[in-house]
Design a protein around this motif. Structure first.
Motif, short mmCIF file in Angstrom:
data_model
loop_
_atom_site.label_atom_id
_atom_site.label_comp_id
_atom_site.label_asym_id
_atom_site.label_seq_id
_atom_site.Cartn_x
_atom_site.Cartn_y
_atom_site.Cartn_z
N ASN A 1 0.82 -1.22 0.00
CA ASN A 1 0.00 0.00 0.00
C ASN A 1 0.85 1.27 0.00
O ASN A 1 0.40 2.31 -0.49
N TYR A 2 2.08 1.19 0.49
CA TYR A 2 2.95 2.36 0.41
C TYR A 2 3.19 2.73 -1.06
O TYR A 2 3.20 3.91 -1.42
N ALA A 3 3.40 1.74 -1.90
CA ALA A 3 3.60 2.01 -3.33
C ALA A 3 2.36 2.67 -3.93
O ALA A 3 2.46 3.57 -4.78
N GLN A 4 1.19 2.25 -3.48
CA GLN A 4 -0.04 2.87 -3.96
C GLN A 4 -0.15 4.32 -3.50
O GLN A 4 -0.54 5.20 -4.27
N TYR A 5 0.21 4.58 -2.24
CA TYR A 5 0.16 5.94 -1.72
C TYR A 5 1.11 6.86 -2.51
O TYR A 5 0.77 8.00 -2.82
N GLU A 6 2.28 6.34 -2.84
CA GLU A 6 3.23 7.14 -3.62
C GLU A 6 2.63 7.51 -4.98
O GLU A 6 2.73 8.66 -5.43
N LEU A 7 1.98 6.54 -5.63
CA LEU A 7 1.39 6.80 -6.94
C LEU A 7 0.23 7.80 -6.85
O LEU A 7 0.06 8.65 -7.72
N LEU A 8 -0.54 7.71 -5.78
CA LEU A 8 -1.70 8.59 -5.63
C LEU A 8 -1.30 10.05 -5.43
O LEU A 8 -1.88 10.95 -6.03
N PHE A 9 -0.30 10.29 -4.58
CA PHE A 9 0.03 11.66 -4.20
C PHE A 9 1.17 12.27 -5.02
O PHE A 9 1.42 13.47 -4.91
N SER A 10 1.82 11.47 -5.82
CA SER A 10 2.98 11.98 -6.57
C SER A 10 2.60 13.16 -7.47
O SER A 10 1.68 13.08 -8.27
N GLY A 11 3.32 14.26 -7.29
CA GLY A 11 3.15 15.42 -8.15
C GLY A 11 1.96 16.31 -7.83
O GLY A 11 1.75 17.31 -8.54
N LEU A 12 1.20 15.99 -6.80
CA LEU A 12 0.02 16.80 -6.48
C LEU A 12 0.42 18.02 -5.64
O LEU A 12 1.09 17.88 -4.61
N THR A 13 0.00 19.18 -6.08
CA THR A 13 0.30 20.44 -5.39
C THR A 13 -0.98 21.25 -5.23
O THR A 13 -1.76 21.38 -6.18
N ALA B 1 -7.59 2.97 -10.18
CA ALA B 1 -7.50 3.91 -11.31
C ALA B 1 -8.55 5.01 -11.18
O ALA B 1 -8.27 6.19 -11.45
N ALA B 2 -9.74 4.65 -10.74
CA ALA B 2 -10.80 5.65 -10.59
C ALA B 2 -10.49 6.63 -9.45
O ALA B 2 -10.71 7.83 -9.58
N PHE B 3 -9.98 6.10 -8.35
CA PHE B 3 -9.62 6.95 -7.21
C PHE B 3 -8.53 7.93 -7.62
O PHE B 3 -8.60 9.13 -7.32
N LYS B 4 -7.52 7.43 -8.30
CA LYS B 4 -6.43 8.29 -8.75
C LYS B 4 -6.93 9.34 -9.73
O LYS B 4 -6.56 10.54 -9.62
N LYS B 5 -7.76 8.94 -10.67
CA LYS B 5 -8.32 9.90 -11.64
C LYS B 5 -9.10 10.99 -10.92
O LYS B 5 -8.99 12.19 -11.26
N PHE B 6 -9.86 10.61 -9.89
CA PHE B 6 -10.70 11.57 -9.20
C PHE B 6 -9.88 12.59 -8.42
O PHE B 6 -10.13 13.81 -8.53
N ILE B 7 -8.87 12.16 -7.66
CA ILE B 7 -8.13 13.14 -6.88
C ILE B 7 -7.26 14.02 -7.78
O ILE B 7 -7.00 15.18 -7.46
N ARG B 8 -6.84 13.50 -8.92
CA ARG B 8 -6.10 14.35 -9.86
C ARG B 8 -7.05 15.35 -10.53
O ARG B 8 -6.63 16.46 -10.86
N HIS B 9 -8.29 14.96 -10.69
CA HIS B 9 -9.29 15.92 -11.18
C HIS B 9 -9.50 17.04 -10.16
O HIS B 9 -9.53 18.22 -10.51
N LEU B 10 -9.63 16.67 -8.89
CA LEU B 10 -9.79 17.69 -7.85
C LEU B 10 -8.61 18.63 -7.80
O LEU B 10 -8.76 19.82 -7.49
N ASN B 11 -7.45 18.11 -8.14
CA ASN B 11 -6.23 18.92 -8.08
C ASN B 11 -6.19 19.99 -9.17
O ASN B 11 -5.29 20.84 -9.17
#
Length: 412
Positions: free
Chosen positions: A101-113, A325-335
């Protein structure tokens, strides 16, 4: 009644998922607790006697120290200016941090500002069993909030429902020592807790949090106050929040914040306290999941701008082919929104205490310096005789750390 039943079923589903995830993945006493204030020490049959909470009156409950539970905007003068209130999104994960899950967390938050240029972050409610403390250290140094979820995780809801103040203090206080010793997390930075299975024990849970020097708890779902959504509040006065899973508090515990877990709505209209507790999620397609997440978000964003919580366990990602993939797409949309901030709960509460319209902060929080030399330990869990491997910073314990022996010291 129907919604309440489904909420409880959802919580039981969440508890089952949580237990499965743990199997799959394998205060300090000398610490100076910030703002530590002992709850009243009068005793009656071994329990703390706390003053009964009175109904809240806005005139006697003012920010930044106090906030009534029925206040629907950060400030009354913000009425009609909801579009200028920054929208906070708090992404939280419960339970152990491990390699997967650490690898997943890295992918989710990477590059988000965030819009203010500060790094986006989440909150991790850590339980001890099977946690990789080296990776906890990495999350901490990356700017994420580390919070408490107990040492043992208990033995079902009955354990937590009946827990007295001393039990909760041991579970969360011992874990605080573990985070400091094995992950190099500054205990002063640990501000919040969440009870396993979201099972609070009435006043005891919150009195223990206050005695530990914590500033907030986030264990209490609300389905009644989700449209308009409930804002965080303090327990100086009696809470108006609905209580599906008791016992809930009725004492005055000044200065302790409640971050209410505003429920989501699933595809059949039922409430769910956590994303992975929804009984009727959308079909397993990225667009369907994304649209569902956006619908729940818009209830906050197009409403009173109360913080939007995305509460889950990482094991949820393995329940559907397209969930991650959907979760990642959604938080990147919010960003991409100019007024949406992805932060930990404690950072969001800084805003709630001193709310403004527009940009919420004047600068970014400093990243912690907590160098960690990773070591792998082979130790014995004395309570069961099991052999355990654990990754920690700098130095291995003599035995597997556990309740009553959080530093893993050899007992003579």
């Amino acid at each position: 009644m129907k919604c309440s039943t489904l909420l409880i079923l959802g919580l039981l589903l969440c508890a089952a998922l949580l237990s499965a995830a743990q199997k799959q993945s394998g205060k300090t006493k000398t610490k100076k607790l910030k703002n530590k204030q002992k709850a009243p020490t009068d005793q009656q049959e071994g329990e703390l006697v706390l003053p009964k909470a009175e109904n809240c009156k806005a005139a006697s409950c003012k920010l930044p120290e106090c906030r009534c539970s029925d206040t629907v905007l950060p400030r009354s003068k913000f009425q009609g200016k909801e579009r200028e209130i920054p929208q906070f999104v708090t992404i939280t994960f419960d339970d152990a941090v491990n390699a997967v899950n650490y690898a997943q967390y890295e992918l989710l938050f990477s590059g988000l500002t965030n819009p203010d240029g500060c790094t986006a972050s989440g909150t991790f409610f850590l339980s001890h069993e099977y946690t990789d403390y080296v990776r906890v250290n990495a999350l901490y140094r990356a700017g994420h909030e580390i919070a408490l979820h107990s040492v043992t995780h208990g033995d079902g809801t009955d354990y937590w429902r009946a827990a007295d103040v001393a039990t909760i203090e041991r579970e969360f206080g011992d874990q605080l020592q573990m985070l400091q010793a094995f992950a190099k997390v500054d205990p002063q930075s640990v501000q919040g807790m969440r009870l396993p299975f979201l099972q609070i024990s009435g006043n005891n849970s919150f009195a223990a949090a206050k005695r530990l020097g914590l500033s907030y708890d986030s264990s209490w779902p609300t389905q009644q106050f989700k449209d308009p959504a409930m804002w965080p509040y303090t327990l100086d006065y009696l809470s108006k929040q609905d209580c599906q899973i008791g016992p809930c508090p009725d004492a005055a515990i000044p200065g302790l914040w409640v971050n209410p877990m505003v429920t989501w709505t699933d595809t059949e209209g039922y409430s769910c306290s956590m994303i992975d507790a929804c009984v009727y999620p959308p079909e397993d397609k990225v667009d369907a999941l994304f649209d569902w997440m956006l619908e729940n978000f818009n209830r906050h964003y197009e409403g009173n701008r109360a913080p939007f919580g995305m509460y889950l366990h990482a094991a949820w990602f393995s329940r559907g082919r397209n969930y991650f993939a959907a979760f990642k797409k959604f938080i990147r949309h919010l960003n991409t929104y100019p007024d949406v901030y992805l932060t930990g709960i404690s950072r969001m509460l800084e805003y709630v205490k001193k709310p403004v319209l527009g940009a919420p902060f004047e600068g970014c929080p400093a990243m912690p310096e907590a160098a960690c030399h990773a070591v792998q330990c082979h130790v014995q869990k004395l309570s069961t005789g099991e052999e355990r491997y654990m990754n920690v910073c700098d130095k291995c314990p003599a035995v597997y750390p556990w309740l009553g022996n959080p530093l893993g010291q050899q007992r003579l």
